[in-house]
Design an enzyme around this catalytic site. Structure first.
Site, PDB file in Angstrom:
ATOM      1  N   ARG A 118      -0.230  -9.171  13.488  1.00 46.64           N
ATOM      2  CA  ARG A 118      -0.837  -8.172  12.593  1.00 46.64           C
ATOM      3  C   ARG A 118      -1.750  -8.851  11.568  1.00 46.64           C
ATOM      4  O   ARG A 118      -2.782  -8.320  11.194  1.00 46.64           O
ATOM      5  CB  ARG A 118       0.251  -7.348  11.904  1.00 46.64           C
ATOM      6  CG  ARG A 118       0.874  -6.332  12.858  1.00 46.64           C
ATOM      7  CD  ARG A 118       2.251  -5.886  12.426  1.00 46.64           C
ATOM      8  NE  ARG A 118       2.260  -5.096  11.228  1.00 46.64           N
ATOM      9  CZ  ARG A 118       3.371  -4.848  10.515  1.00 46.64           C
ATOM     10  NH1 ARG A 118       4.527  -5.336  10.920  1.00 46.64           N
ATOM     11  NH2 ARG A 118       3.315  -4.117   9.435  1.00 46.64           N
ATOM     12  N   ARG A 161      -9.393   0.673   8.683  1.00 45.53           N
ATOM     13  CA  ARG A 161      -8.965  -0.679   9.048  1.00 45.53           C
ATOM     14  C   ARG A 161      -9.993  -1.392   9.929  1.00 45.53           C
ATOM     15  O   ARG A 161      -9.759  -2.544  10.297  1.00 45.53           O
ATOM     16  CB  ARG A 161      -7.651  -0.593   9.818  1.00 45.53           C
ATOM     17  CG  ARG A 161      -6.399  -0.850   8.966  1.00 45.53           C
ATOM     18  CD  ARG A 161      -5.200  -0.655   9.869  1.00 45.53           C
ATOM     19  NE  ARG A 161      -4.015  -1.327   9.434  1.00 45.53           N
ATOM     20  CZ  ARG A 161      -3.049  -0.774   8.716  1.00 45.53           C
ATOM     21  NH1 ARG A 161      -3.177   0.454   8.273  1.00 45.53           N
ATOM     22  NH2 ARG A 161      -1.955  -1.459   8.438  1.00 45.53           N
ATOM     23  N   LYS A 164       0.839  -1.211   0.000  1.00 41.68           N
ATOM     24  CA  LYS A 164       0.000   0.000   0.000  1.00 41.68           C
ATOM     25  C   LYS A 164       0.870   1.254   0.000  1.00 41.68           C
ATOM     26  O   LYS A 164       0.670   2.155  -0.813  1.00 41.68           O
ATOM     27  CB  LYS A 164      -0.933   0.026   1.232  1.00 41.68           C
ATOM     28  CG  LYS A 164      -1.861  -1.181   1.343  1.00 41.68           C
ATOM     29  CD  LYS A 164      -2.797  -1.059   2.525  1.00 41.68           C
ATOM     30  CE  LYS A 164      -2.110  -1.054   3.889  1.00 41.68           C
ATOM     31  NZ  LYS A 164      -1.586  -2.358   4.331  1.00 41.68           N
ATOM     32  N   ARG A 179      11.800  -0.296  11.872  1.00 40.08           N
ATOM     33  CA  ARG A 179      10.439  -0.373  12.418  1.00 40.08           C
ATOM     34  C   ARG A 179      10.337  -1.575  13.336  1.00 40.08           C
ATOM     35  O   ARG A 179      10.519  -2.717  12.903  1.00 40.08           O
ATOM     36  CB  ARG A 179       9.433  -0.498  11.268  1.00 40.08           C
ATOM     37  CG  ARG A 179       8.970   0.848  10.764  1.00 40.08           C
ATOM     38  CD  ARG A 179       7.992   0.711   9.631  1.00 40.08           C
ATOM     39  NE  ARG A 179       6.780  -0.023   9.993  1.00 40.08           N
ATOM     40  CZ  ARG A 179       5.716  -0.099   9.212  1.00 40.08           C
ATOM     41  NH1 ARG A 179       5.706   0.525   8.048  1.00 40.08           N
ATOM     42  NH2 ARG A 179       4.661  -0.789   9.590  1.00 40.08           N
ATOM     43  N   ARG A 190      11.970  -5.786   5.125  1.00 41.66           N
ATOM     44  CA  ARG A 190      11.918  -4.348   5.394  1.00 41.66           C
ATOM     45  C   ARG A 190      12.451  -4.053   6.799  1.00 41.66           C
ATOM     46  O   ARG A 190      13.127  -3.056   7.014  1.00 41.66           O
ATOM     47  CB  ARG A 190      10.476  -3.837   5.272  1.00 41.66           C
ATOM     48  CG  ARG A 190      10.353  -2.349   5.573  1.00 41.66           C
ATOM     49  CD  ARG A 190       8.990  -1.787   5.244  1.00 41.66           C
ATOM     50  NE  ARG A 190       7.965  -2.285   6.133  1.00 41.66           N
ATOM     51  CZ  ARG A 190       6.665  -2.014   6.011  1.00 41.66           C
ATOM     52  NH1 ARG A 190       6.255  -1.247   5.016  1.00 41.66           N
ATOM     53  NH2 ARG A 190       5.786  -2.506   6.844  1.00 41.66           N
TER      54      ARG A 190
HETATM   55  P1  B4P Z   1       4.553  -1.423   2.122  1.00 44.16           P
HETATM   56  O1  B4P Z   1       4.037  -0.820   0.874  1.00 44.16           O
HETATM   57  O2  B4P Z   1       5.376  -0.526   2.936  1.00 44.16           O
HETATM   58  O3  B4P Z   1       3.434  -2.025   3.070  1.00 44.16           O
HETATM   59  P2  B4P Z   1       2.093  -1.486   3.674  1.00 44.16           P
HETATM   60  O4  B4P Z   1       1.018  -2.303   3.024  1.00 44.16           O
HETATM   61  O5  B4P Z   1       1.969   0.001   3.541  1.00 44.16           O
HETATM   62  O6  B4P Z   1       2.338  -1.847   5.221  1.00 44.16           O
HETATM   63  P3  B4P Z   1       1.724  -1.816   6.669  1.00 44.16           P
HETATM   64  O7  B4P Z   1       0.312  -2.320   6.652  1.00 44.16           O
HETATM   65  O8  B4P Z   1       2.702  -2.537   7.504  1.00 44.16           O
HETATM   66  O9  B4P Z   1       1.797  -0.374   7.209  1.00 44.16           O
HETATM   67  P4  B4P Z   1       1.004   0.739   7.970  1.00 44.16           P
HETATM   68  O10 B4P Z   1       1.995   1.783   8.072  1.00 44.16           O
HETATM   69  O11 B4P Z   1      -0.279   1.042   7.274  1.00 44.16           O
HETATM   70  O12 B4P Z   1       5.355  -2.720   1.707  1.00 44.16           O
HETATM   71  C1  B4P Z   1       6.022  -3.562   2.608  1.00 44.16           C
HETATM   72  C2  B4P Z   1       7.353  -4.044   2.048  1.00 44.16           C
HETATM   73  O13 B4P Z   1       7.145  -4.790   0.853  1.00 44.16           O
HETATM   74  C3  B4P Z   1       8.315  -2.912   1.686  1.00 44.16           C
HETATM   75  O14 B4P Z   1       9.596  -3.241   2.133  1.00 44.16           O
HETATM   76  C4  B4P Z   1       8.275  -2.878   0.163  1.00 44.16           C
HETATM   77  O15 B4P Z   1       9.492  -2.447  -0.391  1.00 44.16           O
HETATM   78  C5  B4P Z   1       7.980  -4.315  -0.194  1.00 44.16           C
HETATM   79  N1  B4P Z   1       7.212  -4.445  -1.428  1.00 44.16           N
HETATM   80  C6  B4P Z   1       6.153  -3.679  -1.814  1.00 44.16           C
HETATM   81  N2  B4P Z   1       5.689  -4.087  -3.012  1.00 44.16           N
HETATM   82  C7  B4P Z   1       6.465  -5.168  -3.403  1.00 44.16           C
HETATM   83  C8  B4P Z   1       6.483  -6.038  -4.550  1.00 44.16           C
HETATM   84  N3  B4P Z   1       5.613  -5.908  -5.555  1.00 44.16           N
HETATM   85  N4  B4P Z   1       7.407  -7.038  -4.589  1.00 44.16           N
HETATM   86  C9  B4P Z   1       8.296  -7.180  -3.574  1.00 44.16           C
HETATM   87  N5  B4P Z   1       8.359  -6.383  -2.480  1.00 44.16           N
HETATM   88  C10 B4P Z   1       7.445  -5.393  -2.390  1.00 44.16           C
HETATM   89  O16 B4P Z   1       0.615   0.189   9.456  1.00 44.16           O
HETATM   90  C11 B4P Z   1       1.503  -0.010  10.527  1.00 44.16           C
HETATM   91  C12 B4P Z   1       0.774  -0.108  11.875  1.00 44.16           C
HETATM   92  O17 B4P Z   1       0.170   1.179  12.203  1.00 44.16           O
HETATM   93  C13 B4P Z   1      -0.399  -1.085  11.987  1.00 44.16           C
HETATM   94  O18 B4P Z   1       0.029  -2.406  12.307  1.00 44.16           O
HETATM   95  C14 B4P Z   1      -1.242  -0.453  13.144  1.00 44.16           C
HETATM   96  O19 B4P Z   1      -0.720  -0.764  14.414  1.00 44.16           O
HETATM   97  C15 B4P Z   1      -1.068   1.037  12.926  1.00 44.16           C
HETATM   98  N6  B4P Z   1      -2.176   1.619  12.124  1.00 44.16           N
HETATM   99  C16 B4P Z   1      -2.045   2.157  10.868  1.00 44.16           C
HETATM  100  N7  B4P Z   1      -3.241   2.577  10.407  1.00 44.16           N
HETATM  101  C17 B4P Z   1      -4.151   2.285  11.369  1.00 44.16           C
HETATM  102  C18 B4P Z   1      -5.574   2.458  11.460  1.00 44.16           C
HETATM  103  N8  B4P Z   1      -6.287   2.983  10.452  1.00 44.16           N
HETATM  104  N9  B4P Z   1      -6.199   2.049  12.609  1.00 44.16           N
HETATM  105  C19 B4P Z   1      -5.499   1.524  13.616  1.00 44.16           C
HETATM  106  N10 B4P Z   1      -4.164   1.329  13.591  1.00 44.16           N
HETATM  107  C20 B4P Z   1      -3.482   1.697  12.472  1.00 44.16           C
END
Ligand code: B4P
Length: 196
Positions: free
Chosen positions: A146, A89, A14, A134, A128
């Site tokens: 998670r 979420r 995302k 992180r 990552r």
């Molecule tokens: P990202 O793109 O960084 O992953 P994400 O889906 O954004 O991650 P996440 O759900 O952990 O994060 P958030 O900050 O929202 O990709 C991950 C990795 O994969 C990277 O290293 C990237 O390079 C790699 N990658 C991406 N695409 C790829 C591909 N095609 N091939 C290979 N590798 C690839 O949430 C973090 C925490 O914040 C949650 O656990 C929660 O505690 C809190 N939080 C956030 N929003 C919340 C909400 N609305 N309500 C309550 N808590 C919340």
């Protein structure tokens, strides 16, 4: 306004795809994960509270996140639209977002969900964790937690938008550019019907 949600499990890409999409479409990027990490870095009371949940792989309480989103939204009144990344979420967050958007006389045009297998997600997050610093990415137990939170609390959000006929699944494995192209195609289609 043209608003979309990028949906999917932790590590589904995302954040990665959002950066490319906001650049292409000029939308405001609203990532609750990034906003929370900023609060933590600034050691605000909100950040100190949020860290306790994030470090254990749990969701930050709805009222905290909803308040944070409402005030970020109000800071960008002139936006052409928003890309919501990692929000909503929970069903309560989805209802709060609908309420906010109705109040602003706008709505969600489409929810794009990145589909990735759990083995691939664990691999990406641990990888990552090696460089991001992180704390929620370095421990496999926290990562598994998670996923269970995602299944129990976040996947009902998909049904919420399926009922509203706004949900679209996108293959989230493969080359970054391929995934970006599929997202663009879905957004262009949603934009065309939004303007009609
Ligand atoms: P990202 O793109 O960084 O992953 P994400 O889906 O954004 O991650 P996440 O759900 O952990 O994060 P958030 O900050 O929202 O990709 C991950 C990795 O994969 C990277 O290293 C990237 O390079 C790699 N990658 C991406 N695409 C790829 C591909 N095609 N091939 C290979 N590798 C690839 O949430 C973090 C925490 O914040 C949650 O656990 C929660 O505690 C809190 N939080 C956030 N929003 C919340 C909400 N609305 N309500 C309550 N808590 C919340």
């Amino acid at each position: 306004m043209f608003n979309i949600i990028l949906f999917g499990p932790p590590g589904s890409g995302k954040g990665t795809q959002s950066e490319k999409l906001v650049e292409k479409y000029g939308l405001i990027h609203l990532s609750t994960g990034n906003l929370l990490r900023e609060e933590i870095a600034n050691k605000t009371p909100l950040g100190i509270e949020a860290k306790k949940f994030m470090d254990h792989g749990q969701l930050v309480p709805d009222e905290v996140v909803i308040g944070m989103v409402d005030s970020y939204f109000d800071k960008h009144k002139d936006a052409v639209g928003f890309l919501f990344d990692g929000y909503p979420r929970t069903v309560a967050q989805a209802q709060a977002l609908d309420k906010l958007l109705t109040l602003k006389k706008t709505e969600i045009a489409s929810v794009l969900a990145l589909d990735v297998t759990e083995e691939e997600l664990v691999k990406r997050l641990l990888n990552r964790g090696k460089s991001s610093g992180r704390s929620d990415d370095t421990n496999e137990e926290v990562i598994r937690k998670r996923f269970s939170v995602y299944t129990n609390e976040t996947s009902p959000v998909a049904d919420y938008y399926k009922k509203a006929r706004k949900f679209k699944s996108i293959k989230g494995e493969g080359e970054l550019d391929e995934i970006f192209a599929s997202l663009r195609q879905a957004i262009d289609k949603a934009m065309a019907s939004h303007h009609n």
